[in-house]
Design a protein around this motif. Structure first.
Motif, PDB file in Angstrom:
ATOM      1  N   VAL A 175       0.934  -1.181   0.097  1.00  0.00           N
ATOM      2  CA  VAL A 175       0.199  -0.052  -0.043  1.00  0.00           C
ATOM      3  C   VAL A 175       0.724   1.112   0.040  1.00  0.00           C
ATOM      4  N   GLU A 176       2.101   1.153   0.843  1.00  0.00           N
ATOM      5  CA  GLU A 176       3.011   2.532   0.735  1.00  0.00           C
ATOM      6  C   GLU A 176       3.893   2.501  -0.559  1.00  0.00           C
ATOM      7  N   GLY A 177       3.683   1.618  -1.539  1.00  0.00           N
ATOM      8  CA  GLY A 177       4.242   1.397  -2.797  1.00  0.00           C
ATOM      9  C   GLY A 177       5.558   0.847  -2.886  1.00  0.00           C
ATOM     10  N   GLU A 178       5.986  -0.182  -2.045  1.00  0.00           N
ATOM     11  CA  GLU A 178       7.020  -0.938  -2.227  1.00  0.00           C
ATOM     12  C   GLU A 178       6.702  -2.299  -2.996  1.00  0.00           C
ATOM     13  N   ASN A 179       7.432  -2.357  -4.027  1.00  0.00           N
ATOM     14  CA  ASN A 179       7.053  -3.667  -5.147  1.00  0.00           C
ATOM     15  C   ASN A 179       8.112  -4.584  -5.104  1.00  0.00           C
ATOM     16  N   ASP A 180       9.602  -4.189  -4.533  1.00  0.00           N
ATOM     17  CA  ASP A 180      10.739  -5.256  -4.799  1.00  0.00           C
ATOM     18  C   ASP A 180      10.537  -6.379  -3.997  1.00  0.00           C
ATOM     19  N   PRO A 181      10.511  -7.487  -4.640  1.00  0.00           N
ATOM     20  CA  PRO A 181      10.218  -8.755  -4.077  1.00  0.00           C
ATOM     21  C   PRO A 181      11.252  -9.007  -2.980  1.00  0.00           C
ATOM     22  N   GLU A 182      12.624  -8.758  -3.136  1.00  0.00           N
ATOM     23  CA  GLU A 182      13.558  -8.738  -1.977  1.00  0.00           C
ATOM     24  C   GLU A 182      13.390  -8.123  -0.848  1.00  0.00           C
ATOM     25  N   VAL A 183      12.771  -6.973  -1.007  1.00  0.00           N
ATOM     26  CA  VAL A 183      12.546  -6.210   0.124  1.00  0.00           C
ATOM     27  C   VAL A 183      11.142  -6.664   1.023  1.00  0.00           C
ATOM     28  N   HIS A 196      10.134 -23.357   3.105  1.00  0.00           N
ATOM     29  CA  HIS A 196       9.930 -23.046   1.739  1.00  0.00           C
ATOM     30  C   HIS A 196      11.008 -22.722   0.822  1.00  0.00           C
ATOM     31  N   LYS A 197      12.149 -22.314   1.663  1.00  0.00           N
ATOM     32  CA  LYS A 197      13.497 -21.718   0.594  1.00  0.00           C
ATOM     33  C   LYS A 197      13.142 -20.150   0.277  1.00  0.00           C
ATOM     34  N   ARG A 198      14.189 -19.268   0.536  1.00  0.00           N
ATOM     35  CA  ARG A 198      14.048 -17.980   0.109  1.00  0.00           C
ATOM     36  C   ARG A 198      13.484 -17.605  -1.335  1.00  0.00           C
ATOM     37  N   GLU A 199      14.093 -18.525  -2.015  1.00  0.00           N
ATOM     38  CA  GLU A 199      13.967 -18.340  -3.524  1.00  0.00           C
ATOM     39  C   GLU A 199      12.693 -18.314  -3.897  1.00  0.00           C
ATOM     40  N   THR A 200      11.784 -19.252  -3.251  1.00  0.00           N
ATOM     41  CA  THR A 200      10.406 -19.612  -3.501  1.00  0.00           C
ATOM     42  C   THR A 200       9.419 -18.448  -2.812  1.00  0.00           C
ATOM     43  N   VAL A 202      10.735 -15.433  -2.382  1.00  0.00           N
ATOM     44  CA  VAL A 202      10.747 -14.203  -3.075  1.00  0.00           C
ATOM     45  C   VAL A 202      10.029 -14.283  -4.519  1.00  0.00           C
ATOM     46  N   GLU A 203       9.702 -15.442  -5.328  1.00  0.00           N
ATOM     47  CA  GLU A 203       9.070 -15.601  -6.300  1.00  0.00           C
ATOM     48  C   GLU A 203       7.651 -15.325  -6.063  1.00  0.00           C
ATOM     49  N   SER A 204       7.245 -15.921  -4.973  1.00  0.00           N
ATOM     50  CA  SER A 204       5.975 -15.683  -4.654  1.00  0.00           C
ATOM     51  C   SER A 204       5.273 -14.442  -4.353  1.00  0.00           C
ATOM     52  N   LEU A 205       6.423 -13.376  -4.197  1.00  0.00           N
ATOM     53  CA  LEU A 205       6.199 -12.066  -3.844  1.00  0.00           C
ATOM     54  C   LEU A 205       6.391 -11.109  -5.051  1.00  0.00           C
ATOM     55  N   ARG A 206       6.426 -11.771  -6.102  1.00  0.00           N
ATOM     56  CA  ARG A 206       6.915 -10.928  -7.397  1.00  0.00           C
ATOM     57  C   ARG A 206       5.782 -10.949  -8.332  1.00  0.00           C
ATOM     58  N   GLY A 207       4.966  -9.936  -8.042  1.00  0.00           N
ATOM     59  CA  GLY A 207       3.732  -9.803  -8.906  1.00  0.00           C
ATOM     60  C   GLY A 207       3.491  -8.405 -10.030  1.00  0.00           C
ATOM     61  N   HIS A 208       2.422  -8.352 -10.250  1.00  0.00           N
ATOM     62  CA  HIS A 208       2.076  -7.169 -11.395  1.00  0.00           C
ATOM     63  C   HIS A 208       1.285  -6.405 -10.750  1.00  0.00           C
ATOM     64  N   THR A 209       1.487  -5.297  -9.991  1.00  0.00           N
ATOM     65  CA  THR A 209       0.169  -4.580  -9.260  1.00  0.00           C
ATOM     66  C   THR A 209      -0.157  -3.540 -10.139  1.00  0.00           C
ATOM     67  N   THR A 210      -1.525  -3.278  -9.962  1.00  0.00           N
ATOM     68  CA  THR A 210      -2.087  -2.161 -10.973  1.00  0.00           C
ATOM     69  C   THR A 210      -2.815  -1.208  -9.781  1.00  0.00           C
TER      70      THR A 210
END
Length: 403
Positions: A175-183, A196-200, A202-210
């Motif tokens: 909501v505050e505007g952060e989109n970086d999956p690493e963060v 679940h391993k960090r790579e998984t 991170v990928e689950s947090l990588r999205g396409h927000t509108t």
């Protein structure tokens, strides 16, 4: 000698029909409005007629202000279920309904509903509001999960609780505007990351927000936080009233496995903490709606489904039963396991909930702490019946193996 008179009130949204019966004759039915001044005038009229006993139908919520005002004026009030005093078809009118209620009350043919004291009514207001708020919170959480999935963020598939701190921190960051999956992955609890391993993650947090999805997420988050604050305030008021008026009952209920402070407060609010209103534990179990119905005709049982009852108490008893059936070393865990051998899990859970209702009645009626030893009753007939049942099952298994 003063003639004994009774009053029957037919309550509607805007009008009240008042009928008076003296045992032989009906007086002219008077009509009052539901304004506070008119209800007060109704009470003064009843006092002028030397009437002390008043009965009314439980019509929606319309009876509540009438009850509160007449109760403060000192009348003996009876609330009646409309289903139990139905008029004959084709002979029903507002005037006749008021006269009918007055006549039934005069002859002692009405069965009043359970109306608790003022303290319990106040507590019940907070507890039921708490339950409704919790239901709305669940809906909002589901809505936020759908918004995250529409944005391609699948972190909810790797956590057990959507309302946990990890997911809520991620939502705040989005909501505050952060989109970086690493963060965003830095907000996830270490135990979840390790599992679940960090790579998984991170990928689950990588999205396409509108913009529209973030706007919906922001509104849902604001509503969620508002309702959480209201829920906490309701819980504080419940705790204050219970510790002030019912500290002993609160402590006794919490000795039962599966009953927490919150569930104990809801049980007190719904039962009134006074089991003298129920003749025995079976009557109380029936009032909760957890007892099988009697539907027998020509020697055949058509249905054994549970009856209708207090839906708020029934819901909390089922939740308590589920908690008790998962408590290690408790009688209910063992009982639930044995019931599951011959019933499905849902029916077994309802059976445990009914036992919990019986146990609550005994704890509150006798004012004694929960004692698991009293639940273990060895009756020769029941023991023999269980032995016969298991022998029958062994024979059935042997026949299956032979075939």
């Amino acid at each position: 000698m003063t003639m004994y008179k009774t009053c029957g009130l037919d309550v509607h949204k805007d009008t009240i029909f008042c009928g008076v019966f003296d045992g032989k004759h009906h007086q002219a039915v008077k009509e009052f409005s539901t304004l506070t001044s008119s209800i007060t005038s109704l009470g003064e009229y009843l006092k002028s007629e030397a009437i002390e006993d008043v009965a009314m139908e439980s019509t929606g919520i319309y009876w509540i202000p009438i009850w509160n005002i007449l109760e403060d004026m000192g009348f003996n009030l009876t609330l009646v279920n409309p289903y139990l005093i139905k008029q004959m078809p084709g002979r029903k009118s507002d005037v006749k309904d008021a006269q009918w209620i007055a006549a039934l009350l005069h002859k002692g043919l009405v069965r009043g509903s359970l109306i608790p004291c003022k303290e319990i009514r106040e507590l019940r207001t907070y507890s039921r509001k708490y339950i409704r708020l919790q239901q709305r919170l669940t809906s909002i959480l589901q809505e936020m999960e759908r918004n995250l999935e529409m944005c391609g963020i699948r972190i909810t598939s790797f956590v057990s609780n959507i309302s946990g701190k990890s997911v809520m921190k991620v939502i705040h960051a989005l909501v505050e505007g952060e989109n970086d999956p690493e963060v965003l992955a830095g907000y996830i609890h270490g135990r979840i990351v390790n599992r679940h391993k960090r790579e998984t993650i991170v990928e689950s947090l990588r999205g396409h927000t509108t913009p529209q999805h973030l706007f919906q997420l922001e509104l849902s988050l604001e509503e969620y936080e508002l309702l959480c604050g209201q829920r906490d305030r309701c819980e504080e008021e419940m705790s204050r009233l219970c510790h002030l008026h019912y500290p002993k009952e609160l402590a006794l209920l919490q000795t039962i496995p599966g009953i927490s402070l919150l569930s104990a407060m809801i049980v007190i609010a719904e039962t009134g903490a006074d089991m003298k209103a129920f003749e025995n534990s079976g009557k109380f179990a029936g009032w909760t709606g957890l007892r099988p119905r009697n539907d027998e005709s020509a020697g055949k049982f058509k249905s054994t489904a549970t009856t209708k009852g207090n839906r708020y108490l029934r819901a909390i008893l089922v939740q308590v039963a589920w908690a008790a059936s998962r408590t290690k070393g408790s009688f209910f865990k063992e009982k639930f396991s044995r019931l599951c051998l011959r019933k499905n899990r849902k029916k077994a859970l309802i059976a445990i909930a009914r036992k919990m209702a019986v146990l609550i009645w005994n704890v509150l009626y006798y004012k004694e702490e929960y004692n698991p030893q009293k639940l273990i009753v060895y009756e020769p007939g029941k023991v023999q019946a269980k032995m016969d049942y298991h022998q029958k099952e062994f024979k059935r298994l042997e026949n299956l193996l032979k075939n």
